[in-house]
Write a protein that holds these residues in place. Sequence first.
Motif, mmCIF file in Angstrom:
data_model
loop_
_atom_site.group_PDB
_atom_site.id
_atom_site.type_symbol
_atom_site.label_atom_id
_atom_site.label_comp_id
_atom_site.label_asym_id
_atom_site.label_seq_id
_atom_site.Cartn_x
_atom_site.Cartn_y
_atom_site.Cartn_z
ATOM 1 N N ASP A 24 61.663 70.060 -82.198
ATOM 2 C CA ASP A 24 61.146 69.163 -83.215
ATOM 3 C C ASP A 24 60.276 68.098 -82.565
ATOM 4 O O ASP A 24 59.971 68.169 -81.368
ATOM 5 C CB ASP A 24 62.289 68.541 -84.025
ATOM 6 N N TYR A 57 66.141 73.783 -81.478
ATOM 7 C CA TYR A 57 66.728 74.164 -82.763
ATOM 8 C C TYR A 57 68.186 74.565 -82.552
ATOM 9 O O TYR A 57 68.477 75.560 -81.870
ATOM 10 C CB TYR A 57 65.947 75.329 -83.359
ATOM 11 N N ARG A 116 72.927 74.702 -87.512
ATOM 12 C CA ARG A 116 72.112 74.649 -88.725
ATOM 13 C C ARG A 116 72.572 75.674 -89.770
ATOM 14 O O ARG A 116 72.476 75.426 -90.970
ATOM 15 C CB ARG A 116 70.640 74.876 -88.377
ATOM 16 N N ARG A 143 62.663 78.922 -93.654
ATOM 17 C CA ARG A 143 62.322 77.589 -94.147
ATOM 18 C C ARG A 143 62.960 76.498 -93.284
ATOM 19 O O ARG A 143 62.330 75.475 -92.981
ATOM 20 C CB ARG A 143 62.775 77.442 -95.597
ATOM 21 N N ASP A 144 64.201 76.712 -92.876
ATOM 22 C CA ASP A 144 64.892 75.700 -92.084
ATOM 23 C C ASP A 144 64.266 75.565 -90.698
ATOM 24 O O ASP A 144 64.107 74.449 -90.183
ATOM 25 C CB ASP A 144 66.370 76.063 -91.959
ATOM 26 N N HIS A 151 60.969 73.785 -91.038
ATOM 27 C CA HIS A 151 61.215 72.362 -91.307
ATOM 28 C C HIS A 151 61.575 71.630 -90.017
ATOM 29 O O HIS A 151 61.138 70.495 -89.796
ATOM 30 C CB HIS A 151 62.333 72.219 -92.335
ATOM 31 N N HIS A 152 62.340 72.272 -89.154
ATOM 32 C CA HIS A 152 62.749 71.645 -87.896
ATOM 33 C C HIS A 152 61.547 71.361 -87.004
ATOM 34 O O HIS A 152 61.482 70.314 -86.357
ATOM 35 C CB HIS A 152 63.738 72.557 -87.162
ATOM 36 N N ASP A 211 58.420 71.106 -88.039
ATOM 37 C CA ASP A 211 57.341 70.537 -88.837
ATOM 38 C C ASP A 211 56.193 71.528 -89.009
ATOM 39 O O ASP A 211 55.017 71.165 -89.016
ATOM 40 C CB ASP A 211 56.831 69.237 -88.201
ATOM 41 N N GLY A 212 56.535 72.811 -89.113
ATOM 42 C CA GLY A 212 55.547 73.837 -89.423
ATOM 43 C C GLY A 212 54.754 74.374 -88.255
ATOM 44 O O GLY A 212 53.849 75.179 -88.451
#
Length: 368
Positions: free
Chosen positions: A312, A318, A323, A341-342, A345-346, A348-349
Amino acid sequence: MSQRLGEPRRPVRARRPLVAVPIAWIVAVSVVDVLAPPHVHLGPLLVAAPAITPLFGGAWTVALVAALAVIAQTAIGVVRDPDELLSANHEAQILALILVGASLVVFCVVRERRAKELRQVRYVSEAAQRVVLPPLPSRLGPLRTASLYLAAEAEAQIGGDLYAAVRTTSGTRMIVGDVRGKGLTAVNDAALLLGAFRVMAGRRAGLGELVRHLDRSVCGDLTEPGRHGEAFITATVLDIPDRDGRVRMVSCGHPPPVVVRDGRPATMSVLHPAPPLGLGHLADPRYHVESFPFEPGDLLLLYTDGVTEARDSAGTFYPLAERITGWTENDPDAFLGRFRRDLLHHVDGHLDDDAAMIVIGRPAPSGA
């Protein structure tokens, strides 16, 4: 399956309203400059209009805004100095606007040309990736599967993450791995290993014998002269029976599988890891076959280190097990969708490395 990271480019129609911003700036500066005292000159501020336009517009839009700025500066000069038509100061400002506008137009043309070339390279790269690494079928005997390949946005080079599955008379054999390096060399190494796996996995050879054959198949290619640095492939090879609940595996330096049962993930520890494939010429490794339970209703998660090494903004990896704790999705597709998706998100794309993920489900008996 290849999935491109990052948000898509904003559609042209969505960006068009932003053109009103530099135009409104030109109007505001012009009105204030005309009404300001004679010793106050705000004309130089007009250069901000074409300067910000490349943020959301192309070459034609920049040219239009620059032309409007030049017209506005000319009008200001005519209104403020009607007797002399245009002073030397206004002529210099007009010339500066023309030069800045022309430079920005050239910049936009070059930028758009390079962006088009990069899109073409990425398209070809992803097409090659899909040929080498087609998605797994949604069903493999009694198993349900979902697979995903996330390509890093940081560069157009394709990576060497790989996976494949082959049906046998009593179950399914799978491989997930990661070639060290990127580009066409990594794809070639991945294709070589996948080809050897598809040829041998359906035969009656034991799992240890299969892995030994895979190591011999890639050793010559990975150690050929002219390669830069050490080349190897981390991999996990699994034998998932249709009926018996225990999965047999050989791990060659690859991240361990995770079994999710009732929302509780369990990382399958590897007691006797083997060296990565391609390093068998350095020693004669013994391939220990290990096993772990995989019961009806469980989900088996396989992945590459692009997942666990994803960082991140603070540089934190991660935390996979943490998670996914509490996730109750039993369908592989639903679980993989949430997983994707998670992970995004971690980070930031923006992934720094390619990542492959496979979710396998063993459905519970219909009467249970």
